[in-house]
Design an enzyme around this catalytic site. Structure first.
Site, mmCIF file in Angstrom:
data_model
loop_
_atom_site.group_PDB
_atom_site.id
_atom_site.type_symbol
_atom_site.label_atom_id
_atom_site.label_comp_id
_atom_site.label_asym_id
_atom_site.label_seq_id
_atom_site.Cartn_x
_atom_site.Cartn_y
_atom_site.Cartn_z
ATOM 1 C CG HIS A 1 -35.520 13.473 -43.292
ATOM 2 N ND1 HIS A 1 -34.261 13.436 -43.837
ATOM 3 C CD2 HIS A 1 -35.495 14.473 -42.372
ATOM 4 C CE1 HIS A 1 -33.503 14.361 -43.264
ATOM 5 N NE2 HIS A 1 -34.233 15.006 -42.371
ATOM 6 C CD GLU A 2 -38.464 16.183 -40.813
ATOM 7 O OE1 GLU A 2 -38.013 16.358 -39.665
ATOM 8 O OE2 GLU A 2 -37.936 16.672 -41.835
ATOM 9 C CD GLU B 1 -32.657 21.463 -36.345
ATOM 10 O OE1 GLU B 1 -33.596 21.172 -37.104
ATOM 11 O OE2 GLU B 1 -31.685 20.730 -36.134
ATOM 12 C CD GLU C 1 -35.260 17.360 -36.664
ATOM 13 O OE1 GLU C 1 -35.755 17.908 -37.662
ATOM 14 O OE2 GLU C 1 -34.057 17.481 -36.355
ATOM 15 C CD GLU D 1 -31.153 17.341 -40.430
ATOM 16 O OE1 GLU D 1 -31.746 16.557 -41.192
ATOM 17 O OE2 GLU D 1 -31.728 17.978 -39.530
ATOM 18 C CG HIS E 1 -34.588 13.985 -37.680
ATOM 19 N ND1 HIS E 1 -33.219 13.972 -37.566
ATOM 20 C CD2 HIS E 1 -34.864 14.739 -38.773
ATOM 21 C CE1 HIS E 1 -32.702 14.698 -38.554
ATOM 22 N NE2 HIS E 1 -33.669 15.157 -39.305
ATOM 23 C CB ALA F 1 -40.806 18.535 -42.402
HETATM 24 ZN ZN LIG Z 1 -33.751 16.442 -40.944
#
Ligand SMILES: [Zn+2]
Length: 886
Positions: free
Chosen positions: A326-327, A158, A293, A349, A330, A291
């Site tokens: 968070h990840e 990404e 995802e 995000e 995703h 990190a």
């Molecule tokens: Zn993220």
């Protein structure tokens, strides 16, 4: 470039007439460079890395769905050499293969028109293994236990780097199934998105074939391989693993347990169960700082995932949970449903940041995640709650709307900023609190069910929420996502007993800002009574029936993304009612007041008057808000004659709290909160030159050298940082030796962070030179320089060093480095003349694409210079009054 300019002009025209112009997702209308006549459906990719030469050989077959007749195929490739290409078994001549390096495109001219229907493209190619986290890259690390130097491979795609690994339609809207095969040494473990389907020995190692993924965007592919260990568990049908370098797997225990907890929560929240057979959490000892995802194989910088109960701090534990949450969010928001184009990155995000914090707060209320101000301990940290950081940036002239046009790869990469993550998160929180948790969740479930395995725009999310809430969400949202900035609401008590409200744009260091208006989902409460809501749709509005003698608080619990300015009578009533406000509202008053000072709407005395009137407390979030401001001013006054006097005053404000909290854990204390507060106070009092704290830290460090168990892991970063700050050469060397010796990435970081704070100019130079060595993982080495600029108080020495070594430093930075790194180092100056120096440097030495970062840095320098000039006399006067009274 021309098309981009046109786009900006039309965008502005739309904005000024009517917001909320965005359309629901449509494949053919999605922006991007690639033509949409030929669409990949299935990839089969085989990669053979050569670790010694740092190259790899690859072959791939791509099944294509040709939707209208084409004479050429256009896809993405970067730093890849194409050795052979054929379509439907027919080899193309070398002259038919064109690489456009600048646009990162590969064009294949076809001998004849390709009819509609299914076709197959075959490519043979060669690529390189990079030093930093871009495409396929290598990491060198010291193995746990043996200390042996090892190498492993990882990937980071990404936003636009899958094209460095294999030629592909590398725009998120081109979803396809990916089946990867890789050849690795026999003693290696190879990991990708899906489980291994088969494995066989071949000459030079083993060939590992992974199962094909469901349809997904190319940037979500992952490949990691090395001498790895793992621990595993199951959650329903899902296999869960934490994968680490040899000897560290057991440190993944905390993450493995948290993963199971979070997965269950999300399976329920989204109403769609996690769809892949396995979820791997992979710890990487370098390459990148955060990190990523990747679907089914999330990668983490090692200290974001591994927790060692013997040496890790409470803060690390919290950080790990938040990043995991968070990840993992995703895996649905981003992976199962993906934004159509990078202009909607915030959908990924902002949402993952909001969802991750919500989940973290649900299971760990003691961490106060919605309330705490993010401490800039970690410059690479993007997740976590930081409404304040987002609002500070959003008040400036350099801000931008959450949704903004993206035309190039550089712009796609630049979209990953605080506005996208944190303003997005903050807006969703405000919307949820306005609609109510249940209605909001129903809307998300509807959205998931309607769009899984597909792409979306923001309009699709608003449609789903409008259907479940019956409210015009797109109309409310447009002002917040399609225009920059946010409002301040001014509160005035009228003669007739009503309260009038006026909104205007809130700005800092931004003269003649274009005026804007918002539909504000307001909340308010007479202190002690039940809160009420008001959708403020005009410039002015009013509230009736507020008793004139009662305090009125707007923005209940600080959940709204706006500031509030009270008139004198309202403010006096609030100051008198402080003890009846909850901690959320007190934190909100502190942050709004500090913002008014920054915006030159109030003198600093307004802030300190509030601080001094607050009841005595050891509330973490409230005290951190105060600590943040004191720390900021202390740095701003660095090298000035006012600093010592200010430090004395600041210590007098913090000492009572520290005396209450003390050095040691007390029976019955709220452990997590007290520990965090204790560490913050030690660091800040140390920075404020508190003699007792400095001496005590030195004592504790000495005891630690003799017996490491004597110093609690939670206090180590704080104690080391104070010791490092006032270090002499011998102490600096001791810290350095400890950093060199440890194989724990987290501990290593603590020691090097401490070195970065050394105030002695000679030692600051010594620390800087470490950035050029391989003592730290590359991504961390470059940030050591920013850390010295910020912590040592020597941005000048730092810049001279960076300028002289820019090439070597940028070689260690990731895709964004070239544009952001140098301007970033200037943001620690508060001297106007530096703005000119930066402009001159940018003109001669920086790529054109860095212009927005340069403008941002110039704004920051000017803001700090102006604030410093303005605060110095105000502080003097305020402190003199205190001394005379005291
Ligand atoms: Zn993220």
């Amino acid at each position: 470039m021309r098309t981009l300019l046109l786009f900006l002009v039309t965008e502005f025209a739309i904005m000024s007439s009517a917001l909320s112009s965005e359309k629901p997702f449509s494949f053919k209308d999605t922006p991007g460079k690639l033509p949409k006549e030929a669409v990949p459906t299935d990839y089969s990719v085989r990669i053979v890395p050569d670790i010694d030469k740092l190259t790899f050989a690859g072959t791939e077959t791509v099944k294509l769905d040709v939707r209208s007749r084409v004479r050429q195929l256009v896809l993405n490739a970067l730093e890849i050499k194409i050795e052979a290409a054929s379509v439907d078994g027919q080899e193309l001549p070398a002259s038919a293969i064109k690489i456009d390096e600048k646009n990162e495109l590969l064009a294949l001219a076809l001998p004849s028109e390709l009819a509609t229907g299914e076709h197959a493209l075959n490519l043979r190619f060669r690529g390189k293994i990079n030093e930093q986290g871009q495409g396929l890259f290598y990491m060198r690390y010291q193995e746990q236990g043996s200390g042996a130097r090892k190498t492993m491979l990882g990937s980071q795609f990404e936003a636009t780097d899958a094209r460095r690994f294999f030629p592909c339609w590398d725009e998120p809207v081109f979803r396809a199934c990916f089946q990867l095969t890789a050849v690795v040494p026999e003693n290696w473990l190879a990991v990708s998105n899906m489980p291994i389907e088969s494995e066989k020995k071949i000459a030079g190692g083993k060939e590992v074939r992974f199962a094909a993924t469901p349809p997904m965007s190319s940037y979500l592919n992952v490949f990691v391989a090395g001498e790895l260990d793992f621990i595993e568990s199951r959650s329903g049908p899902t296999q869960l693993r934490v994968i680490t370098t040899k000897g560290k797997a057991e440190m993944g225990r905390y993450a493995l347990e948290a993963t199971a907890q979070i997965l269950k929560y999300y399976n329920d929240y989204f109403g769609v169960a996690y769809p892949l057979p396995k979820l791997d959490q992979i710890a990487m000892p370098g390459g990148f700082g955060g990190a990523m995802e990747n679907w089914g194989g999330i990668t983490y910088y090692e200290s974001k995932l591994l927790f060692d109960p013997k040496s890790s701090s409470a803060e690390t534990k919290q950080d790990i949970y938040e990043v995991l949450a968070h990840e993992m969010a995703h895996q649905w928001f981003g992976d199962l449903v993906t934004m159509a184009w990078w202009d909607n990155l915030w959908l990924n995000e902002g949402f993952a940041s909001w969802m991750g914090s919500k989940c973290t707060a649900h299971f760990n209320p003691q961490w106060e995640v919605w309330l705490r101000r993010e401490f800039p301990r970690d410059p690479t940290r993007r997740v976590g709650i930081a409404k304040e950081a987002a609002m500070e940036g959003d008040a400036r002239s350099t801000t931008h709307p959450i949704q903004q046009p993206v035309a190039t790869e550089t712009e796609a990469n630049s979209a990953f900023d605080d506005i996208t993550y944190k303003k997005g998160q903050s807006f969703l929180r405000m919307l949820e609190s306005f609609l109510g948790e249940d209605v909001f969740r129903e809307g998300i479930r509807r959205y998931m069910a309607a769009h899984m395995y597909s792409n979306t725009t923001t309009a699709d999310l608003w449609n789903a929420l409008s259907k479940t809430s019956g409210k015009p969400i797109a109309e409310i949202a447009a002002g917040w996502t399609e225009q920059p900035g946010f409002p301040i609401v001014r509160v005035k008590r009228e003669q007739d007993g009503s309260v009038s409200l006026t909104q205007e744009r809130f700005t800092v260091n931004f003269k003649n800002a274009p005026p804007l208006e918002w539909r504000i989902p307001l909340t308010y409460a007479v202190v002690g009574e039940t809160p009420a809501t008001l959708l403020m749709t005009r410039k002015s509005d009013n509230i009736r029936n507020i008793p004139p003698s009662r305090a009125l608080k707007l923005n209940v619990n600080g959940a709204g993304n706006y500031r509030v300015e009270y008139d004198q009578p309202s403010w006096k009533l609030l100051l008198g009612a402080l003890k009846n406000l909850n901690v959320e509202d007190r934190v909100n008053l502190l942050s709004d007041t500090w913002a008014l000072v920054q915006a030159n709407r109030a003198p600093i005395s307004l802030f300190f008057e509030l601080v001094e009137k607050l009841p005595v407390s050891t509330e973490l979030a409230e005290r951190e808000q105060i600590i943040h401001v004191l720390d900021f001013i202390n740095r701003l006054l660095s090298d000035s004659s006012e600093q010592e006097k200010f430090q004395r005053y600041a210590r007098s404000l913090l000492r009572p709290t520290f005396d209450a909290v003390g050095w040691e854990t007390k029976p019955g204390e709220q452990v997590a909160a007290a520990t965090n507060l204790r560490a913050s106070l030690i660091t800040t009092l140390g920075n404020l030159d508190d003699p007792e704290v400095v001496a005590n830290c030195r004592e504790r460090f000495k005891a630690f050298l003799a017996n490491p168990d004597s110093l609690a892991p939670d206090l180590r970063p704080a104690v080391f940082s104070v010791v490092g700050r006032y270090a002499d050469e011998a102490t600096w060397n001791q810290l350095h030796q400890l950093g060199l010796k440890t194989t724990s990435i987290e501990e290593k970081q603590n020691y090097y962070d401490a070195l970065a704070g050394a105030m002695d100019p000679k030692l600051a130079r010594k620390t800087l030179s470490i950035a050029l060595t391989d003592e730290l993982p590359t991504s961390r080495a470059v940030f050591l320089v920013s850390r010295v600029a910020r912590e040592s108080g020597h941005p000048d020495i730092t810049w001279d060093f960076a300028k002289a070594n820019m090439k070597a430093l940028l070689a260690k930075a990731d895709a964004l480095g070239a544009n952001t790194y140098a301007p970033g180092l200037f943001t620690f100056f508060s001297d106007d003349s530096r703005a000119e120096k930066l402009r001159a440097y940018a003109k001669n030495s920086l790529p054109v694409a860095s212009a927005p970062q340069v403008t941002k840095a110039v704004d920051e320098i000017q803001f700090r210079a102006e604030l410093k000039k303005r605060l110095a006399p105000q502080l003097n006067a305020w402190i003199d009054i205190k001394i005379n009274r005291g």
